[in-house]
Enzyme design. Structure first.
Site, PDB file in Angstrom:
ATOM      1  N   ARG A   1       4.923  44.677  13.543  1.00 60.18           N
ATOM      2  CA  ARG A   1       3.499  44.806  13.238  1.00 60.18           C
ATOM      3  C   ARG A   1       2.669  45.126  14.477  1.00 60.18           C
ATOM      4  NH1 ARG A   1       2.618  40.210   8.518  1.00 60.18           N
ATOM      5  NH2 ARG A   1       4.049  41.180   7.044  1.00 60.18           N
TER       6      ARG A   1
ATOM      7  N   ASP B   1     -11.705  36.482   3.276  1.00 63.93           N
ATOM      8  CA  ASP B   1     -10.415  36.635   3.954  1.00 63.93           C
ATOM      9  C   ASP B   1     -10.682  36.843   5.438  1.00 63.93           C
ATOM     10  OD1 ASP B   1      -7.393  37.317   2.753  1.00 63.93           O
ATOM     11  OD2 ASP B   1      -7.714  37.992   4.813  1.00 63.93           O
TER      12      ASP B   1
HETATM   13  C1  LIG Z   1      -0.345  36.335   0.987  1.00 59.35           C
HETATM   14  S1  LIG Z   1      -2.077  36.641   0.908  1.00 59.35           S
HETATM   15  C2  LIG Z   1      -2.486  35.782  -0.588  1.00 59.35           C
HETATM   16  C3  LIG Z   1      -3.546  36.497  -1.395  1.00 59.35           C
HETATM   17  C4  LIG Z   1      -3.928  35.817  -2.697  1.00 59.35           C
HETATM   18  N1  LIG Z   1      -4.544  34.533  -2.451  1.00 59.35           N
HETATM   19  C5  LIG Z   1      -2.722  35.672  -3.588  1.00 59.35           C
HETATM   20  O1  LIG Z   1      -2.169  34.587  -3.733  1.00 59.35           O
HETATM   21  O2  LIG Z   1      -2.304  36.678  -4.164  1.00 59.35           O
HETATM   22  C6  LIG Z   1      -2.696  35.515   2.183  1.00 59.35           C
HETATM   23  C7  LIG Z   1      -4.067  35.918   2.704  1.00 59.35           C
HETATM   24  O3  LIG Z   1      -4.566  34.846   3.505  1.00 59.35           O
HETATM   25  C8  LIG Z   1      -5.293  35.402   4.584  1.00 59.35           C
HETATM   26  N2  LIG Z   1      -5.409  34.414   5.676  1.00 59.35           N
HETATM   27  C9  LIG Z   1      -4.437  33.970   6.517  1.00 59.35           C
HETATM   28  N3  LIG Z   1      -4.934  33.095   7.418  1.00 59.35           N
HETATM   29  C10 LIG Z   1      -6.263  32.987   7.125  1.00 59.35           C
HETATM   30  C11 LIG Z   1      -7.332  32.235   7.699  1.00 59.35           C
HETATM   31  N4  LIG Z   1      -7.152  31.422   8.751  1.00 59.35           N
HETATM   32  N5  LIG Z   1      -8.556  32.368   7.166  1.00 59.35           N
HETATM   33  C12 LIG Z   1      -8.767  33.177   6.100  1.00 59.35           C
HETATM   34  N6  LIG Z   1      -7.812  33.922   5.509  1.00 59.35           N
HETATM   35  C13 LIG Z   1      -6.564  33.817   6.031  1.00 59.35           C
HETATM   36  C14 LIG Z   1      -4.500  36.645   4.955  1.00 59.35           C
HETATM   37  O4  LIG Z   1      -5.271  37.594   5.645  1.00 59.35           O
HETATM   38  C15 LIG Z   1      -4.018  37.143   3.584  1.00 59.35           C
HETATM   39  O5  LIG Z   1      -4.831  38.172   3.070  1.00 59.35           O
END
Ligand SMILES: C[S@@+](CC[C@H](N)C(=O)[O-])C[C@H]1O[C@@H](n2cnc3c(N)ncnc32)[C@H](O)[C@@H]1O
Length: 299
Positions: free
Chosen positions: A59, A170
């Site tokens: 990445r 996000d």
């Molecule tokens: C795997 S996706 C899950 C998306 C959705 N909630 C689902 O279950 O389909 C995880 C998301 O969490 C976000 N994320 C990770 N760490 C974070 C943080 N500290 N604050 C806000 N968002 C975060 C990532 O950018 C990513 O888009």
């Protein structure tokens, strides 16, 4: 390309370039890996295990190619030097995992439609209120909040005017921008129940391979960039929070703090949905389990 290379996945091929070839990135040392994962942890809460090393390398290589860097060391220096504030958000955007889909873990949406929303609507009516607030925390590219919005709009149909809003946040600014547009590949809509698809999504006139979410749905969602580890600008109270597949890479103390903050901002009796491989067991006692990865605030 020889047979061995043909067997490699696309991203491995990129990193299998000859040293010095355009796009080649020198291997990452242990020291660089440890530095980078400390930066990831500090800024996102994500604790990268040893086995994530190749993933992280792939990445950041993408980001380094955009910066014309072929060694990890200067990239680490950029992240710790005077220009770090400008690079950190872009670094975060490449390291987050954004996998999502419409109606992912469909039983949550069934629970929302059949149990949670009718209860919230009754309780709001008892308070003499028509306000509903749902938060999709870690919303990725928007499939989760749009799924919620379709259920919400259907449940409120025929009930008159409601002040119902979904907050979608996000840490990844690219995801927030993408969600705001409300455009999705037509194929991504397959998990959406046909009646909802028919009512709330239409082929995009400019590009028939895409669908555009209805204005009524788009206007019920507010997309904002937000790091869950930092201060939150909103006060709630929320009737429901979806925080699914986000805390899976956070360590237990970070999860404890986060779920405590959720409880503080949620209405008593409100519902928290978490990912299928996540659990509140041993993390917090402010919620009780009411279904598979479904919790109700009790304290
Ligand atoms: C795997 S996706 C899950 C998306 C959705 N909630 C689902 O279950 O389909 C995880 C998301 O969490 C976000 N994320 C990770 N760490 C974070 C943080 N500290 N604050 C806000 N968002 C975060 C990532 O950018 C990513 O888009």
């Amino acid at each position: 390309m020889n047979k061995t290379l043909l067997k490699l996945k696309a991203e491995e091929v990129e990193n299998a370039l000859e040293p010095g070839a355009p796009g080649w990135v020198a291997p990452m040392s242990d020291r660089e890996f440890n530095f980078l994962r400390r930066v990831v942890k500090r800024h996102t809460g994500i604790a990268l295990a040893d086995y994530k090393r190749n993933m992280l390398y792939r990445r950041i290589s993408k980001r380094m190619r955009a910066l014309n860097m072929d060694e990890v060391k200067p990239y680490c220096e950029l992240l710790s030097g005077p220009k770090a504030a400008g690079e950190i958000p872009l670094f975060i955007n490449v390291v987050t995992t954004n996998k999502t889909s419409f109606f992912r873990e469909a039983h949550h949406f069934d629970h929302l439609a059949r149990i949670a929303l009718p209860t919230f609507i009754d309780e709001a009516a008892n308070r003499g209120s028509r306000r509903l607030r749902i938060w999709s925390a870690g919303c990725s590219s928007g499939e989760e909040p749009y799924s919620i919005a379709m259920i919400l709009q259907d449940s409120l149909k025929g009930l008159g005017q409601w002040d119902a809003k979904i907050l979608a946040t996000d840490i990844d600014t690219n995801m927030v921008e993408s969600g705001q547009q409300g455009l999705f590949p037509a194929d991504a809509m397959k998990p959406v129940p046909a009646p909802l698809r028919g009512r709330y999504a239409a082929p995009n006139s400019g590009d028939k391979s895409q669908v555009r979410m209805a204005t009524s749905i788009r206007s019920s969602i507010v997309f904002k960039p937000l790091n869950l580890l930092e201060a939150w600008p909103m006060n709630g109270p929320f009737d429901s929070i979806f925080c699914r597949n986000v805390v899976i890479y956070f360590d237990k103390p970070t999860q404890r703090i986060l779920f405590d903050r959720y409880a503080d901002i949620m209405r008593m009796g409100s519902v928290l949905y978490i990912g299928h491989s996540e659990s509140l067991y041993g993390i917090t006692e402010r919620f009780r389990a009411v279904g598979q990865s479904i919790y109700q605030k009790i304290a």
